[in-house]
Write a protein that holds these residues in place. Structure first.
Motif, PDB file in Angstrom:
ATOM      1  N   LEU A  29      30.625   2.428   1.720  1.00  0.00           N
ATOM      2  CA  LEU A  29      29.738   3.602   1.794  1.00  0.00           C
ATOM      3  C   LEU A  29      28.267   3.212   1.524  1.00  0.00           C
ATOM      4  O   LEU A  29      27.346   3.660   2.197  1.00  0.00           O
ATOM      5  N   ILE A  30      28.063   2.366   0.528  1.00  0.00           N
ATOM      6  CA  ILE A  30      26.690   1.935   0.202  1.00  0.00           C
ATOM      7  C   ILE A  30      26.093   1.152   1.361  1.00  0.00           C
ATOM      8  O   ILE A  30      24.932   1.346   1.746  1.00  0.00           O
ATOM      9  N   ALA A  32      26.900   1.370   4.516  1.00  0.00           N
ATOM     10  CA  ALA A  32      26.611   2.280   5.630  1.00  0.00           C
ATOM     11  C   ALA A  32      25.339   3.086   5.376  1.00  0.00           C
ATOM     12  O   ALA A  32      24.510   3.310   6.280  1.00  0.00           O
ATOM     13  N   GLY A  33      25.119   3.526   4.126  1.00  0.00           N
ATOM     14  CA  GLY A  33      23.896   4.289   3.809  1.00  0.00           C
ATOM     15  C   GLY A  33      22.636   3.443   3.977  1.00  0.00           C
ATOM     16  O   GLY A  33      21.609   3.910   4.480  1.00  0.00           O
ATOM     17  N   ILE A  34      22.680   2.169   3.552  1.00  0.00           N
ATOM     18  CA  ILE A  34      21.496   1.285   3.683  1.00  0.00           C
ATOM     19  C   ILE A  34      21.148   1.078   5.141  1.00  0.00           C
ATOM     20  O   ILE A  34      19.989   1.130   5.559  1.00  0.00           O
ATOM     21  N   THR A  36      21.850   3.009   7.611  1.00  0.00           N
ATOM     22  CA  THR A  36      21.331   4.274   8.175  1.00  0.00           C
ATOM     23  C   THR A  36      19.851   4.467   7.831  1.00  0.00           C
ATOM     24  O   THR A  36      19.022   4.855   8.672  1.00  0.00           O
ATOM     25  N   LEU A  37      19.532   4.200   6.579  1.00  0.00           N
ATOM     26  CA  LEU A  37      18.115   4.345   6.164  1.00  0.00           C
ATOM     27  C   LEU A  37      17.205   3.388   6.916  1.00  0.00           C
ATOM     28  O   LEU A  37      16.100   3.739   7.317  1.00  0.00           O
TER      29      LEU A  37
END
Length: 273
Positions: A29-30, A32-34, A36-37
């Motif tokens: 999850l972490i 994927a978030g990085i 995306t940002l």
């Protein structure tokens, strides 16, 4: 990370319908978030870069009413462009070092040493100008002589004016006196002269008769003086001062050369006997 697995049967070895199972972990999850940002950041930057150089409302006027007004960036000032052409201090030091000239602190020291010389030079020039502007002893003497000459001329002119004024006043006074004397000559006066005096009344009456015969108006006036009585012969005459000459000539013919004027008054009315 997410893992996918395939099951071909039921538990226990039996066959059934096929499917996938997705397992998501915290680390996945972490990550994927990085990702995306990072993607959003690149999209935003590209949009800003492309959006500043592209203005669709200029080609499609209808969009100008919908889109907000874009601020126009002023062109860079010429001074900023010129600043890029200015040689930096480091480059100057490098060029000076190649030519064998002092740089850095040496230049600063030289500037600091020569800076006080400018005011001193200005003071020296000012002192020289003051010295040049100051008059010399010869010029002062000449100026004093000119001033004395000017004062002497003014005093001389003033004395001449006073003398002329006094001369004019005297001339006017003399003219007035002459006019007065001339007027007096034409004025008529009543004169009373004492022509003789006797202690006896007889000779007095005889003299009066002779004078009346000569055309003169004579009378006898009696006056007592202590123990003596005087009989004075008085002659009255009316005329101008010029006419008295004729009277004196008539008396001289009668032997009378000394007379005394007893009175003189302006003539008014008839002559007194």
């Amino acid at each position: 990370m997410a893992r996918a697995s395939s099951n071909s049967g039921k538990p226990g070895g039996g066959e059934g319908k096929g499917g996938y199972t997705i397992r998501v972990t915290f680390s996945s999850l972490i990550s994927a978030g990085i990702v995306t940002l990072i993607g959003l950041g690149w999209v935003f930057m590209l949009g800003v870069i492309v959006g500043r150089g592209y203005h669709p409302e200029q080609k499609v006027p209808e969009l100008a009413r919908i889109l907000p007004a874009q601020p126009h960036t002023a062109p860079p000032a010429p001074a900023q462009a010129q600043r890029n052409d200015v040689i930096k201090a480091e480059e100057l030091k490098f060029m000076n070092s190649l030519k064998g000239r002092p740089t850095g602190n040496n230049t600063t020291a030289t500037t600091t040493a020569t800076a006080p010389a400018a005011p001193a030079k200005a003071q020296q020039k000012s002192a020289e100008k003051t010295e040049q502007a100051k008059p010399s002893a010869k010029e002062l003497a000449e100026a004093k002589a000119r001033e004395n000459s000017r004062k002497a001329q003014e005093q001389k002119a003033e004395a001449a004016r006073k003398a002329q004024a006094e001369k004019k006043a005297k001339a006017e006074a003399a003219k007035a006196e002459a006019a007065k004397a001339e007027a007096a000559k034409n004025d008529t006066f009543d004169y009373v002269y004492q022509v003789a005096a006797f202690k006896d009344e007889g000779p007095a009456k005889t003299m009066r008769g002779k004078l009346e015969t000569a055309g003169l108006r004579a009378r006898v006036e009696t006056q007592k003086d202590k123990t003596v009585t005087w009989y004075r012969i008085l002659v009255s005459f009316r005329g101008t001062p010029e006419d008295t000459r004729a009277l004196r000539a008539t008396l001289l013919k009668q032997g009378i050369d000394k007379i005394i004027m007893r009175s003189k008054v302006p003539a008014t009315g008839k002559a007194k006997s």
